[in-house]
Design a protein around this motif. Structure first.
Motif, PDB file in Angstrom:
ATOM      1  N   ASP A   1      -3.895   4.521  -3.432  1.00 47.22           N
ATOM      2  CA  ASP A   1      -4.358   3.196  -3.015  1.00 47.22           C
ATOM      3  C   ASP A   1      -5.798   2.951  -3.464  1.00 47.22           C
ATOM      4  OD1 ASP A   1      -2.006   2.402  -1.825  1.00 47.22           O
ATOM      5  OD2 ASP A   1      -2.554   3.144   0.158  1.00 47.22           O
ATOM      6  N   LEU A   2      -6.647   3.973  -3.308  1.00 56.41           N
ATOM      7  CA  LEU A   2      -8.043   3.844  -3.725  1.00 56.41           C
ATOM      8  C   LEU A   2      -8.155   3.678  -5.239  1.00 56.41           C
ATOM      9  CD1 LEU A   2      -9.714   6.553  -1.443  1.00 56.41           C
ATOM     10  CD2 LEU A   2      -9.830   4.052  -1.197  1.00 56.41           C
TER      11      LEU A   2
ATOM     12  N   LYS B   1     -11.562  -7.692 -10.188  1.00 52.98           N
ATOM     13  CA  LYS B   1     -12.368  -8.276  -9.125  1.00 52.98           C
ATOM     14  C   LYS B   1     -12.400  -9.796  -9.243  1.00 52.98           C
ATOM     15  CE  LYS B   1     -15.302  -4.190  -8.701  1.00 52.98           C
ATOM     16  NZ  LYS B   1     -16.688  -3.671  -8.719  1.00 52.98           N
TER      17      LYS B   1
ATOM     18  N   SER C   1      -8.035  -2.589  -9.904  1.00 51.96           N
ATOM     19  CA  SER C   1      -7.650  -4.004  -9.764  1.00 51.96           C
ATOM     20  C   SER C   1      -8.793  -4.905 -10.193  1.00 51.96           C
ATOM     21  CB  SER C   1      -7.280  -4.312  -8.304  1.00 51.96           C
ATOM     22  OG  SER C   1      -8.393  -4.114  -7.461  1.00 51.96           O
TER      23      SER C   1
ATOM     24  N   PHE D   1       0.841  -1.186   0.000  1.00 52.34           N
ATOM     25  CA  PHE D   1       0.000   0.000   0.000  1.00 52.34           C
ATOM     26  C   PHE D   1       0.880   1.242   0.000  1.00 52.34           C
ATOM     27  CE2 PHE D   1      -2.628  -3.226   2.147  1.00 52.34           C
ATOM     28  CZ  PHE D   1      -3.737  -3.214   1.307  1.00 52.34           C
TER      29      PHE D   1
ATOM     30  N   GLN E   1      -7.120   0.195  -6.107  1.00 52.70           N
ATOM     31  CA  GLN E   1      -8.153  -0.759  -5.712  1.00 52.70           C
ATOM     32  C   GLN E   1      -9.291  -0.784  -6.721  1.00 52.70           C
ATOM     33  OE1 GLN E   1      -9.820  -0.014  -1.859  1.00 52.70           O
ATOM     34  NE2 GLN E   1     -10.715  -2.043  -1.677  1.00 52.70           N
ATOM     35  N   ARG E   2      -9.652   0.397  -7.229  1.00 55.19           N
ATOM     36  CA  ARG E   2     -10.728   0.462  -8.233  1.00 55.19           C
ATOM     37  C   ARG E   2     -10.315  -0.188  -9.542  1.00 55.19           C
ATOM     38  NH1 ARG E   2     -11.303   5.854  -6.269  1.00 55.19           N
ATOM     39  NH2 ARG E   2     -10.100   6.593  -8.063  1.00 55.19           N
TER      40      ARG E   2
END
Length: 211
Positions: free
Chosen positions: A202-203, A211, A209, A3, A206-207
């Protein structure tokens, strides 16, 4: 690092923790210990400068020791000649470079899932060199991400003109200005901005990446 926000979060926590410990009298101020070092080293002026810069250049440890401010005060008091400025610059650069070696090594020893041995980005290095503490965390991250070790020598090379200018201009800079530069709250604010940017990254990661 896994992170982006991990390093700035721990840095901010360290700053706030050390500040609280000093405020409540649990540990003495770093400047007080540096004064004791000054008395202990006596006439070994260059070794003292080397030691205090080294202390501030080590990741996390540098939050406690205002090494650059203390070094600048010592330089102002000593009123160095031209040859002394060169010697002081060499001492500071060697100390900062050794600190970078330590930080890079600590980063390499840190377990990380991300290995990114890409080319060194000069812009990021120059930005990190704004403050010795930010350079410490930059070097730690370089080691953690398995970047080429030559970044350490490059930083040392770039540090030479930086410290040369710093020492040469101390005669026209007041101690109050240097105190502002070493302000704990200013440092905490800078780290806070770093943390916000890291959280945003990081956000975003994450979006993006899968699923």
């Amino acid at each position: 690092m896994k992170f982006h926000s991990t390093l700035p979060a721990t840095a901010l926590l360290a700053v706030l923790l050390l500040t609280s410990l000093v405020q409540f009298g649990i540990i003495p101020p770093g400047i007080e210990l540096l004064e004791q070092l000054k008395q202990a080293f006596g006439d070994y002026f260059y070794l003292l400068i080397f030691t205090i810069i080294l202390l501030e250049s080590i990741v996390y440890v540098g939050f406690y020791f205002p090494g650059q401010f203390f070094a600048v005060v010592l330089v102002i008091v000593s009123k160095p000649a031209i040859e002394d400025i060169v010697y002081l610059t060499v001492a500071m650069v060697l100390a900062a470079t050794l600190g970078s070696v330590i930080n890079y090594t600590l980063g390499r020893a840190n377990k990380t899932e991300e290995k990114n041995p890409q080319k060194i980005k000069i812009k990021q290095l120059l930005l990190a060199m704004i403050h010795i503490n930010s350079l410490a965390f930059f070097m730690f991250a370089q080691g953690a991400n398995h970047k080429p070790f030559k970044v350490v020598w490059l930083a040392g090379l770039l540090n030479f003109p930086y410290y040369l200018v710093l020492i040469a201009t101390t005669a026209i800079l007041s101690e109050e200005i240097m105190q502002v530069a070493e302000s704990t709250w200013l440092l905490a604010s800078i780290i806070g901005v770093w943390l916000i940017v890291a959280i945003a990254l990081d956000l975003k990661a994450q979006r993006e990446s899968p699923k």
